[in-house]
Scaffold this motif. Structure first.
Motif, PDB file in Angstrom:
ATOM      1  N   UNK A 177      40.574  34.927  37.520  1.00 20.84           N
ATOM      2  CA  UNK A 177      41.209  36.051  36.831  1.00 20.84           C
ATOM      3  C   UNK A 177      42.114  35.543  35.708  1.00 20.84           C
ATOM      4  N   UNK A 178      42.788  34.440  35.936  1.00 19.88           N
ATOM      5  CA  UNK A 178      43.661  33.859  34.904  1.00 19.88           C
ATOM      6  C   UNK A 178      42.879  33.451  33.651  1.00 19.88           C
ATOM      7  N   UNK A 179      41.573  33.234  33.809  1.00 20.52           N
ATOM      8  CA  UNK A 179      40.724  32.905  32.658  1.00 20.52           C
ATOM      9  C   UNK A 179      40.185  34.155  31.964  1.00 20.52           C
ATOM     10  N   UNK A 180      40.547  35.324  32.479  1.00 18.53           N
ATOM     11  CA  UNK A 180      40.132  36.571  31.853  1.00 18.53           C
ATOM     12  C   UNK A 180      38.907  37.221  32.470  1.00 18.53           C
ATOM     13  N   UNK A 181      38.486  36.739  33.630  1.00 20.90           N
ATOM     14  CA  UNK A 181      37.331  37.317  34.306  1.00 20.90           C
ATOM     15  C   UNK A 181      37.826  38.442  35.208  1.00 20.90           C
ATOM     16  N   UNK A 182      37.253  39.619  35.059  1.00 18.39           N
ATOM     17  CA  UNK A 182      37.663  40.766  35.870  1.00 18.39           C
ATOM     18  C   UNK A 182      36.920  40.716  37.197  1.00 18.39           C
ATOM     19  N   UNK A 183      37.677  40.536  38.265  1.00 13.10           N
ATOM     20  CA  UNK A 183      37.115  40.451  39.611  1.00 13.10           C
ATOM     21  C   UNK A 183      37.933  41.374  40.501  1.00 13.10           C
ATOM     22  N   UNK A 184      37.267  42.231  41.262  1.00 12.36           N
ATOM     23  CA  UNK A 184      38.008  43.167  42.112  1.00 12.36           C
ATOM     24  C   UNK A 184      38.807  42.457  43.202  1.00 12.36           C
ATOM     25  N   UNK A 185      39.911  43.064  43.570  1.00 11.84           N
ATOM     26  CA  UNK A 185      40.725  42.560  44.683  1.00 11.84           C
ATOM     27  C   UNK A 185      39.847  42.453  45.924  1.00 11.84           C
ATOM     28  N   UNK A 186      40.062  41.421  46.698  1.00 10.75           N
ATOM     29  CA  UNK A 186      39.350  41.262  47.951  1.00 10.75           C
ATOM     30  C   UNK A 186      37.917  40.787  47.825  1.00 10.75           C
ATOM     31  N   UNK A 187      37.490  40.442  46.611  1.00 10.09           N
ATOM     32  CA  UNK A 187      36.115  39.955  46.425  1.00 10.09           C
ATOM     33  C   UNK A 187      35.933  38.636  47.168  1.00 10.09           C
ATOM     34  N   UNK A 188      34.768  38.443  47.720  1.00  8.96           N
ATOM     35  CA  UNK A 188      34.463  37.203  48.434  1.00  8.96           C
ATOM     36  C   UNK A 188      34.342  36.058  47.433  1.00  8.96           C
ATOM     37  N   UNK A 189      34.497  34.824  47.885  1.00 10.77           N
ATOM     38  CA  UNK A 189      34.310  33.687  46.982  1.00 10.77           C
ATOM     39  C   UNK A 189      32.936  33.698  46.306  1.00 10.77           C
ATOM     40  N   UNK A 190      31.905  34.100  47.049  1.00 15.94           N
ATOM     41  CA  UNK A 190      30.557  34.158  46.459  1.00 15.94           C
ATOM     42  C   UNK A 190      30.516  35.168  45.324  1.00 15.94           C
ATOM     43  N   UNK A 191      31.100  36.336  45.534  1.00 13.84           N
ATOM     44  CA  UNK A 191      31.148  37.354  44.485  1.00 13.84           C
ATOM     45  C   UNK A 191      31.934  36.851  43.288  1.00 13.84           C
ATOM     46  N   UNK A 192      33.043  36.192  43.536  1.00 15.15           N
ATOM     47  CA  UNK A 192      33.858  35.633  42.445  1.00 15.15           C
ATOM     48  C   UNK A 192      33.045  34.647  41.612  1.00 15.15           C
ATOM     49  N   UNK A 193      32.344  33.755  42.284  1.00 18.31           N
ATOM     50  CA  UNK A 193      31.554  32.741  41.581  1.00 18.31           C
ATOM     51  C   UNK A 193      30.424  33.384  40.788  1.00 18.31           C
ATOM     52  N   UNK A 194      29.757  34.345  41.387  1.00 15.13           N
ATOM     53  CA  UNK A 194      28.662  35.032  40.691  1.00 15.13           C
ATOM     54  C   UNK A 194      29.172  35.785  39.458  1.00 15.13           C
ATOM     55  N   UNK A 195      30.296  36.465  39.608  1.00 17.77           N
ATOM     56  CA  UNK A 195      30.852  37.209  38.478  1.00 17.77           C
ATOM     57  C   UNK A 195      31.301  36.276  37.368  1.00 17.77           C
ATOM     58  N   UNK A 196      31.877  35.148  37.736  1.00 16.97           N
ATOM     59  CA  UNK A 196      32.304  34.166  36.741  1.00 16.97           C
ATOM     60  C   UNK A 196      31.105  33.614  35.988  1.00 16.97           C
ATOM     61  N   UNK A 197      30.051  33.291  36.711  1.00 15.81           N
ATOM     62  CA  UNK A 197      28.856  32.747  36.078  1.00 15.81           C
ATOM     63  C   UNK A 197      28.197  33.778  35.159  1.00 15.81           C
ATOM     64  N   UNK A 198      28.140  35.021  35.602  1.00 17.72           N
ATOM     65  CA  UNK A 198      27.570  36.086  34.782  1.00 17.72           C
ATOM     66  C   UNK A 198      28.369  36.277  33.496  1.00 17.72           C
ATOM     67  N   UNK A 199      29.678  36.340  33.620  1.00 20.06           N
ATOM     68  CA  UNK A 199      30.549  36.504  32.444  1.00 20.06           C
ATOM     69  C   UNK A 199      30.371  35.326  31.487  1.00 20.06           C
ATOM     70  N   UNK A 200      30.279  34.130  32.047  1.00 20.42           N
ATOM     71  CA  UNK A 200      30.101  32.932  31.222  1.00 20.42           C
ATOM     72  C   UNK A 200      28.761  32.990  30.482  1.00 20.42           C
TER      73      UNK A 200
END
Length: 79
Positions: free
Chosen positions: A17-40
């Protein structure tokens, strides 16, 4: 005795999130990684590669769920 804080799912999410990736509260680590990769892949995320490299050096102090998400999604794509 040295006490080390483990990197948990909240820490992982907060760093992304500090890098500007919007991730919902309580998201699992897998969801976080997938969202980061998609945004990238869509627009690029400055600092993501550096963060992944940093975290890759801290695998031994991560919770297994964070380590698995990092190794499965981000490390292969951003090395």
């Amino acid at each position: 005795m040295m006490i080390v804080d483990l990197i948990d799912g909240d820490d992982f999410r907060d760093r992304l999130v500090a890098l500007g990736i919007r991730i919902p509260e309580g998201a699992s680590p897998e969801t976080c990684a997938r969202m980061a990769l998609l945004k990238h892949a869509e627009v690029g995320v400055p600092g993501l590669q550096e963060l992944v490299q940093e975290l890759g050096g801290q695998i031994d102090i991560m919770l297994p769920s964070v380590r698995a998400a990092l190794e499965r999604f981000l490390l292969p794509a951003l090395r």
